[in-house]
Enzyme design. Structure first.
Site, PDB file in Angstrom:
ATOM      1  CB  SER A 127     -51.750  17.676  -2.709  1.00  0.00           C
ATOM      2  OG  SER A 127     -50.547  17.480  -3.712  1.00  0.00           O
ATOM      3  CD  GLU A 129     -47.432  14.698  -6.749  1.00  0.00           C
ATOM      4  OE1 GLU A 129     -47.695  13.753  -7.090  1.00  0.00           O
ATOM      5  OE2 GLU A 129     -46.868  15.659  -7.086  1.00  0.00           O
ATOM      6  CE1 TYR A 151     -48.580  14.512   0.607  1.00  0.00           C
ATOM      7  CE2 TYR A 151     -48.726  14.789  -1.589  1.00  0.00           C
ATOM      8  CZ  TYR A 151     -48.823  15.221  -0.822  1.00  0.00           C
ATOM      9  OH  TYR A 151     -48.883  16.698  -0.524  1.00  0.00           O
TER      10      TYR A 151
HETATM   11  P1  GDP Z   1     -43.503  16.305  -5.739  1.00  0.00           P
HETATM   12  O1  GDP Z   1     -44.212  16.805  -7.063  1.00  0.00           O
HETATM   13  O2  GDP Z   1     -44.477  16.572  -4.704  1.00  0.00           O
HETATM   14  O3  GDP Z   1     -43.298  15.011  -5.923  1.00  0.00           O
HETATM   15  O4  GDP Z   1     -42.210  17.222  -5.650  1.00  0.00           O
HETATM   16  P2  GDP Z   1     -40.728  17.028  -5.627  1.00  0.00           P
HETATM   17  O5  GDP Z   1     -40.141  18.297  -5.587  1.00  0.00           O
HETATM   18  O6  GDP Z   1     -40.377  15.646  -4.812  1.00  0.00           O
HETATM   19  O7  GDP Z   1     -40.542  16.294  -7.188  1.00  0.00           O
HETATM   20  C1  GDP Z   1     -40.961  16.951  -8.306  1.00  0.00           C
HETATM   21  C2  GDP Z   1     -40.337  16.306  -9.485  1.00  0.00           C
HETATM   22  O8  GDP Z   1     -38.940  16.393  -9.649  1.00  0.00           O
HETATM   23  C3  GDP Z   1     -40.899  14.949  -9.552  1.00  0.00           C
HETATM   24  O9  GDP Z   1     -41.381  14.491 -10.903  1.00  0.00           O
HETATM   25  C4  GDP Z   1     -39.588  14.197  -9.293  1.00  0.00           C
HETATM   26  O10 GDP Z   1     -39.578  12.759  -9.899  1.00  0.00           O
HETATM   27  C5  GDP Z   1     -38.485  14.999 -10.008  1.00  0.00           C
HETATM   28  N1  GDP Z   1     -37.025  14.912  -9.603  1.00  0.00           N
HETATM   29  C6  GDP Z   1     -36.091  14.577 -10.192  1.00  0.00           C
HETATM   30  N2  GDP Z   1     -34.862  14.309  -9.607  1.00  0.00           N
HETATM   31  C7  GDP Z   1     -35.263  14.459  -8.241  1.00  0.00           C
HETATM   32  C8  GDP Z   1     -34.646  14.525  -7.080  1.00  0.00           C
HETATM   33  O11 GDP Z   1     -33.416  14.192  -7.068  1.00  0.00           O
HETATM   34  N3  GDP Z   1     -35.525  14.572  -5.955  1.00  0.00           N
HETATM   35  C9  GDP Z   1     -36.749  14.923  -6.008  1.00  0.00           C
HETATM   36  N4  GDP Z   1     -37.259  15.304  -5.056  1.00  0.00           N
HETATM   37  N5  GDP Z   1     -37.410  14.997  -7.071  1.00  0.00           N
HETATM   38  C10 GDP Z   1     -36.896  14.677  -8.300  1.00  0.00           C
END
Ligand code: GDP
Length: 331
Positions: A127, A129, A151
């Site tokens: 990933s 990440e 993660y």
């Molecule tokens: P990630 O890249 O695997 O963490 O995928 P996510 O879709 O969970 O999050 C992508 C980005 O969106 C991260 O920087 C989160 O902090 C940001 N983010 C902002 N608001 C939200 C929210 O309400 N839900 C999630 N899942 N992410 C959010």
């Protein structure tokens, strides 16, 4: 017929990959954990061609038994605790499943026939990440890792142990370092689907506001359907290797919100969006943007769906879905 064994079959990528491999003429086996797993029923409905096999990444004997039953040519390890936010509150579980689960699967492959005849080929879902607090931009296969969540840390272990088993035991083991990839099947907890679903519901009058975390972070978002093709291509090469899979474009969460609302004809998106610190994470990944040159040159892989098309696809799907649930006829 070649056969493939997929962990994480009930997730977004598992379902895309199963469909893709079925189309390529594979017998597809999917591992499901737990008793009476409700997501397994959905897989049975949607993809009756998949043969479900019980097993759990936390239980090595179950993986050995599952591989003995399926006798696959290819194993795709997509199973994981995959939500970064959850990994902070369930860090040990994440380390066990997302990290140690990879080691167990590699051991199971060695036991059932990965090395003696080099038969089973292995794909590990690594990933972006893992790059976390990025050391360089854009990120390539050579960029050092600096994970920012349990993660990410677990995925680094999974990646490194995959490379180690390839080098130590001659396993045909590949890691795909996939940047964020989305689509209508993305779980609602991830930011893309949360936003496209909320935009659709607000448009339909089913919801008033969207409560978000940070709007500043940037991601390289691609389409899951494109990305599973890259997984398969990696296992068809003469030599196992690791590849970055990305679009090479980055967009902020704010752009995602703006575009999703524009797609349903709402320009004043700020009137509908509120931020709440409960969605902030203890440590963030601020910017991801991948360089998939190696995949393009060696695998001939290029993404077909761009960001705008992806968001449109997801918003349109959510409009249909939410309207149907609420008994609303779309004009
Ligand atoms: P990630 O890249 O695997 O963490 O995928 P996510 O879709 O969970 O999050 C992508 C980005 O969106 C991260 O920087 C989160 O902090 C940001 N983010 C902002 N608001 C939200 C929210 O309400 N839900 C999630 N899942 N992410 C959010």
């Amino acid at each position: 017929m070649p056969s493939a064994f997929i962990t994480g079959i009930t997730g977004q990528d598992g379902r895309h990959l199963a469909e893709f491999l079925h189309g390529q003429g594979y017998d597809v086996f999917g591992m499901v954990k737990g008793q009476n797993n409700p997501k397994a029923a959905q897989v049975v409905d949607e993809m009756p061609f998949v043969e479900l096999v019980p097993g759990d990444l936390a239980d090595l004997p179950s993986l050995v038994a599952a591989l003995e039953q399926a006798q696959p040519d290819e194993v795709y390890n997509l199973g994981a605790i995959s939500f970064v936010a959850l990994s902070f509150s369930q860090a040990e579980l994440t380390a066990n499943t997302t990290g140690l689960g990879v080691l167990r699967m590699l051991e199971a492959i060695r036991m059932v026939g990965g090395t003696q005849n080099n038969r089973i080929r292995f794909y590990q879902a690594s990933s972006s990440e893992m790059f976390g607090k990025v050391r360089e931009t854009p990120q390539t296969e050579m960029t050092p890792f600096h994970p920012r969540s349990p993660y990410g840390a677990a995925k680094v272990f999974g990646h490194d142990i995959t490379v180690n088993y390839r080098e130590s035991y001659g396993l045909f083991a590949c890691s795909g370092i996939l940047f964020n990839h989305e689509g209508p099947r993305r779980g609602i907890e991830f930011v893309t689907r949360k936003v496209t679903n909320a935009a659709a519901r607000i448009k339909l009058g089913l919801q008033n506001e969207l409560v978000m975390g940070t709007l500043d972070t940037k991601r390289d978002w691609g389409y899951a359907g494109d990305y599973v093709r890259a997984m398969w291509l990696m296992l068809q090469q003469d030599e196992p290797d690791d590849y970055v899979i990305a679009t090479g474009e980055t967009h902020s969460v704010e752009e995602l919100v703006e575009l999703s609302f524009a797609q349903v004809g709402i320009d004043n998106w700020r009137d509908h969006v509120r931020q709440d610190p409960k969605f902030y994470r203890p440590a963030e990944v601020d910017l991801l943007i991948g360089d998939a040159t190696k995949a393009r040159e060696k695998l001939g892989w290029i993404p077909e769906v761009d960001f705008e098309t992806l968001v449109k696809m997801m918003v349109d799907n959510d409009l249909q879905l939410e309207a149907a649930k609420a008994g609303i006829t779309l004009s």
